[in-house]
Design an enzyme around this catalytic site. Structure first.
Site, PDB file in Angstrom:
ATOM      1  CG  HIS A   1     -17.925 -24.078  36.794  1.00  0.00           C
ATOM      2  ND1 HIS A   1     -17.220 -25.193  36.386  1.00  0.00           N
ATOM      3  CD2 HIS A   1     -19.227 -24.359  36.598  1.00  0.00           C
ATOM      4  CE1 HIS A   1     -18.060 -26.108  35.931  1.00  0.00           C
ATOM      5  NE2 HIS A   1     -19.288 -25.617  36.054  1.00  0.00           N
ATOM      6  CG  PHE A   2     -18.042 -25.966  41.084  1.00  0.00           C
ATOM      7  CD1 PHE A   2     -19.370 -25.565  41.002  1.00  0.00           C
ATOM      8  CD2 PHE A   2     -17.592 -26.938  40.215  1.00  0.00           C
ATOM      9  CE1 PHE A   2     -20.235 -26.146  40.101  1.00  0.00           C
ATOM     10  CE2 PHE A   2     -18.454 -27.525  39.307  1.00  0.00           C
ATOM     11  CZ  PHE A   2     -19.781 -27.132  39.234  1.00  0.00           C
TER      12      PHE A   2
END
Length: 197
Positions: A90-91
């Site tokens: 993420h991410f």
């Protein structure tokens, strides 16, 4: 010539009118930080664990920085590290602390304040998130400061406002605000979340 009329903005405190060019109330701190040392650690993880059942990767509150004498408001901190479980996904290449975990960190502060104030150790779960707004990014290396203030405090439930912020060169940068509610349930036997002695 038309008259400027206030816009309606929904904040953690519900709908408010905001004059053109002004920021909504929720983008301000819940209470005055003057005289509060954000580097202080009033309570560490061991003491938090006496009241909060969260363990392992889901322990998302590192310390209590400050709390009022009556326990109705407080400040906690979550240190965001590069080795945490959310970083890789993420991410990839641009890790951001997920908004849902920001809210969970704030809920853990609310849980601690509620439990410590009641001096009765049960599990508190949150029931509702209202008017959550995400206003800034939190990345590995940031300290997410969490503010919590009671709106309602009852025997078995609570309603409180939350604000999360980071510091950027000493300046407060808002990350989120929300209103949450929660209630108690009995702790299962053998969970390690037993009443303190």
């Amino acid at each position: 010539m038309s008259e400027s009329r206030p816009d309606k903005t929904v904040t953690a405190r519900g709908p408010v009118e905001v004059a053109p060019g002004e920021q909504p109330e929720a983008t301000k701190m819940l209470f005055d930080l003057a005289g509060i040392d954000l580097t202080a650690r009033a309570v560490g993880q061991k003491e938090i664990a006496r009241w909060n059942p969260h363990r392992g990767n889901m322990c998302l509150l590192d310390a209590i920085v400050w709390r009022s004498e009556d326990g109705s408001k407080g400040i906690g901190v979550k240190h965001c590290h590069s080795g945490e479980f959310w970083v890789a996904g993420h991410f990839p290449g641009k890790p951001l602390y997920p908004g849902v975990l920001m809210i969970e960190s704030g809920a853990q502060l609310a849980c601690y304040l509620f439990q410590a104030r009641r001096q009765q150790n049960v599990i508190s779960v949150f029931l509702r998130i209202e008017h959550a707004s995400f206003r800034g990014m939190v990345q590995p290396g940031d300290d997410l400061y969490l503010m919590c203030q009671d709106v309602k405090f009852g025997r078995r439930n609570f309603l409180c406002d939350l604000v999360g912020f980071t510091l950027d060169g000493g300046k407060q940068r808002l990350a989120f605000d929300a209103r949450i509610s929660g209630m108690t349930m009995d702790a299962p036997p053998g969970t390690g979340n037993q009443a303190p002695v």
